[in-house]
Design a protein around this motif. Structure first.
Motif, PDB file in Angstrom:
ATOM      1  N   VAL A  93     -32.567 -65.775 -37.826  1.00 47.98           N
ATOM      2  CA  VAL A  93     -33.161 -65.059 -39.023  1.00 47.98           C
ATOM      3  C   VAL A  93     -33.531 -66.473 -39.815  1.00 47.98           C
ATOM      4  O   VAL A  93     -32.761 -67.141 -40.122  1.00 47.98           O
ATOM      5  CB  VAL A  93     -32.014 -64.212 -39.966  1.00 47.98           C
ATOM      6  CG1 VAL A  93     -32.843 -64.034 -41.200  1.00 47.98           C
ATOM      7  CG2 VAL A  93     -31.830 -63.222 -39.042  1.00 47.98           C
ATOM      8  N   ILE A  94     -34.797 -66.476 -40.411  1.00 49.07           N
ATOM      9  CA  ILE A  94     -35.348 -67.524 -40.883  1.00 49.07           C
ATOM     10  C   ILE A  94     -35.289 -67.029 -42.521  1.00 49.07           C
ATOM     11  O   ILE A  94     -35.809 -66.057 -42.693  1.00 49.07           O
ATOM     12  CB  ILE A  94     -36.683 -68.012 -40.610  1.00 49.07           C
ATOM     13  CG1 ILE A  94     -36.873 -68.338 -39.094  1.00 49.07           C
ATOM     14  CG2 ILE A  94     -37.153 -69.091 -41.296  1.00 49.07           C
ATOM     15  CD1 ILE A  94     -35.966 -69.336 -38.654  1.00 49.07           C
ATOM     16  N   ASN A 113     -49.768 -72.688 -42.608  1.00 52.42           N
ATOM     17  CA  ASN A 113     -48.501 -73.343 -41.615  1.00 52.42           C
ATOM     18  C   ASN A 113     -49.166 -74.404 -41.122  1.00 52.42           C
ATOM     19  O   ASN A 113     -48.306 -75.713 -41.114  1.00 52.42           O
ATOM     20  CB  ASN A 113     -48.165 -72.496 -40.790  1.00 52.42           C
ATOM     21  CG  ASN A 113     -47.489 -71.204 -41.234  1.00 52.42           C
ATOM     22  OD1 ASN A 113     -46.851 -71.160 -42.427  1.00 52.42           O
ATOM     23  ND2 ASN A 113     -47.411 -70.003 -40.532  1.00 52.42           N
ATOM     24  N   LYS A 114     -50.297 -74.675 -40.798  1.00 54.63           N
ATOM     25  CA  LYS A 114     -50.646 -75.703 -40.404  1.00 54.63           C
ATOM     26  C   LYS A 114     -50.873 -76.905 -41.217  1.00 54.63           C
ATOM     27  O   LYS A 114     -50.519 -78.203 -41.017  1.00 54.63           O
ATOM     28  CB  LYS A 114     -52.298 -75.573 -39.532  1.00 54.63           C
ATOM     29  CG  LYS A 114     -52.169 -75.006 -38.158  1.00 54.63           C
ATOM     30  CD  LYS A 114     -53.621 -74.665 -37.677  1.00 54.63           C
ATOM     31  CE  LYS A 114     -53.337 -74.118 -36.321  1.00 54.63           C
ATOM     32  NZ  LYS A 114     -54.824 -73.729 -36.029  1.00 54.63           N
ATOM     33  N   GLN A 125     -41.882 -65.349 -29.736  1.00 51.80           N
ATOM     34  CA  GLN A 125     -42.409 -66.486 -29.657  1.00 51.80           C
ATOM     35  C   GLN A 125     -41.897 -67.525 -30.886  1.00 51.80           C
ATOM     36  O   GLN A 125     -41.388 -68.645 -30.718  1.00 51.80           O
ATOM     37  CB  GLN A 125     -44.008 -66.465 -29.456  1.00 51.80           C
ATOM     38  CG  GLN A 125     -44.543 -68.014 -29.135  1.00 51.80           C
ATOM     39  CD  GLN A 125     -45.992 -67.714 -28.776  1.00 51.80           C
ATOM     40  OE1 GLN A 125     -46.713 -66.872 -29.433  1.00 51.80           O
ATOM     41  NE2 GLN A 125     -46.450 -68.320 -27.815  1.00 51.80           N
ATOM     42  N   GLU A 126     -41.956 -67.046 -32.150  1.00 50.16           N
ATOM     43  CA  GLU A 126     -42.028 -67.522 -33.344  1.00 50.16           C
ATOM     44  C   GLU A 126     -41.665 -66.654 -34.487  1.00 50.16           C
ATOM     45  O   GLU A 126     -41.772 -65.453 -34.394  1.00 50.16           O
ATOM     46  CB  GLU A 126     -42.729 -68.489 -33.589  1.00 50.16           C
ATOM     47  CG  GLU A 126     -44.206 -67.809 -34.153  1.00 50.16           C
ATOM     48  CD  GLU A 126     -45.333 -68.837 -34.183  1.00 50.16           C
ATOM     49  OE1 GLU A 126     -46.095 -68.636 -35.401  1.00 50.16           O
ATOM     50  OE2 GLU A 126     -45.331 -69.963 -33.643  1.00 50.16           O
ATOM     51  N   ALA A 127     -40.735 -67.205 -35.356  1.00 53.62           N
ATOM     52  CA  ALA A 127     -40.416 -66.545 -36.747  1.00 53.62           C
ATOM     53  C   ALA A 127     -41.055 -67.116 -37.968  1.00 53.62           C
ATOM     54  O   ALA A 127     -41.015 -68.622 -37.955  1.00 53.62           O
ATOM     55  CB  ALA A 127     -38.846 -66.301 -36.770  1.00 53.62           C
ATOM     56  N   SER A 128     -41.328 -66.606 -39.019  1.00 57.73           N
ATOM     57  CA  SER A 128     -41.817 -67.090 -40.163  1.00 57.73           C
ATOM     58  C   SER A 128     -41.461 -66.152 -41.347  1.00 57.73           C
ATOM     59  O   SER A 128     -41.449 -65.057 -40.947  1.00 57.73           O
ATOM     60  CB  SER A 128     -43.410 -67.392 -39.980  1.00 57.73           C
ATOM     61  OG  SER A 128     -44.246 -66.171 -39.769  1.00 57.73           O
ATOM     62  N   LYS A 129     -41.533 -66.682 -42.459  1.00 57.84           N
ATOM     63  CA  LYS A 129     -41.379 -65.920 -43.713  1.00 57.84           C
ATOM     64  C   LYS A 129     -42.769 -65.604 -44.397  1.00 57.84           C
ATOM     65  O   LYS A 129     -43.359 -66.722 -44.691  1.00 57.84           O
ATOM     66  CB  LYS A 129     -40.299 -66.846 -44.575  1.00 57.84           C
ATOM     67  CG  LYS A 129     -39.892 -65.976 -45.809  1.00 57.84           C
ATOM     68  CD  LYS A 129     -38.715 -65.044 -45.522  1.00 57.84           C
ATOM     69  CE  LYS A 129     -38.364 -64.182 -46.591  1.00 57.84           C
ATOM     70  NZ  LYS A 129     -37.743 -65.074 -47.528  1.00 57.84           N
ATOM     71  N   GLU A 130     -42.869 -64.362 -44.369  1.00 58.01           N
ATOM     72  CA  GLU A 130     -44.231 -64.011 -45.374  1.00 58.01           C
ATOM     73  C   GLU A 130     -43.766 -63.328 -46.526  1.00 58.01           C
ATOM     74  O   GLU A 130     -43.437 -62.063 -46.397  1.00 58.01           O
ATOM     75  CB  GLU A 130     -45.184 -63.294 -44.110  1.00 58.01           C
ATOM     76  CG  GLU A 130     -45.552 -64.130 -43.032  1.00 58.01           C
ATOM     77  CD  GLU A 130     -46.402 -62.943 -42.170  1.00 58.01           C
ATOM     78  OE1 GLU A 130     -46.650 -61.977 -42.595  1.00 58.01           O
ATOM     79  OE2 GLU A 130     -46.825 -63.728 -41.061  1.00 58.01           O
TER      80      GLU A 130
END
Length: 235
Positions: free
Chosen positions: A233-234, A101-102, A137-142
């Motif tokens: 929803v991401i 991500n970074k 805090q945050e959402a991400s797609k894995e």
């Protein structure tokens, strides 16, 4: 004269029959004695034993069913132990995902795309009840899952226990979704630090829903109501 002859014939016959009967009785007694050799009379009377047993108490023991809470805790502890190995692997994957991500953030410097991402995310969201704070805090797609980074903190004076199988996740239509938690403690000590974990939901279950809701309560008292709605929803 005839009577005396008959008597003479009858008397010997009676003696012979009497002797034969006596001999038969003797041989029968002798054979029966030999057959019963080695067979002794029992020391105790069987009927006496039955009488003694009948005097003992036959009151049945009381059936005590296992408490439902105890069963749930045992099942959770058993499942939690099995998932420890998987958690360490997932933590390593999480570190790798953070590095990716970074890297992607350093590559994508388009201001328009960054602004769109902030508008869709609309995070963080938090709720607090009786000194216990839950924050998304945050959402991400894995890969095939939608992952939410969550924080839990207990600012109260008593420990709080959670059973994460009681975590309710619903879509915007009110349908319940399956979720897996990672890294969250089973018990929050009083005046504790901030604990960080994840809530993962299979992307295939979300369908066309745009928002989700989380509802978490303590166990077994269920006095806390940590409810967060309108979680984006991401995709």
């Amino acid at each position: 004269m005839k009577i005396s002859k008959t008597l003479k014939l009858t008397l010997p016959l009676l003696f012979v029959m009497s002797g034969a009967g006596t001999a038969s009785a003797y041989f029968a007694y002798h054979m029966g004695s030999q057959a019963l050799q080695g067979v002794s009379q029992p020391e105790n009377n069987p009927t006496k034993k039955l009488g003694d047993k009948s005097k003992k108490s036959t009151k049945p023991t009381e059936f005590k069913p296992i408490d439902e809470k105890t069963i749930l805790i045992r099942v959770y502890d058993h499942t939690h132990k099995k998932n420890k190995a998987a958690e360490s692997k997932n933590k390593q994957e999480s570190k790798n995902n953070q590095k990716e991500n970074k890297t992607s953030q350093s590559i994508d410097n388009n201001p328009q795309e960054l602004k769109s991402s902030q508008t869709v995310a609309n995070l963080p969201l938090h709720v607090k009840d009786q000194g216990v704070k839950l924050e998304i805090q945050e959402a991400s797609k894995e890969r095939t899952t939608l992952s939410f980074k969550v924080n839990l903190q207990n600012e109260g004076v008593t420990p709080v226990r959670f059973l994460y199988s009681f975590l309710e996740v619903k879509d915007s239509q009110g349908r319940a979704l399956s979720a897996i938690t990672e890294g969250l403690p089973q018990e929050l000590p009083p005046n504790s630090e901030n604990f960080v974990g994840k809530v993962k939901i299979p992307s295939a279950l979300i369908n066309d829903s745009q928002t989700l809701s989380f509802n978490l309560t303590d166990y077994p008292d269920q006095k806390l109501q940590l409810n967060i709605a309108q979680i984006p929803v991401i995709r």
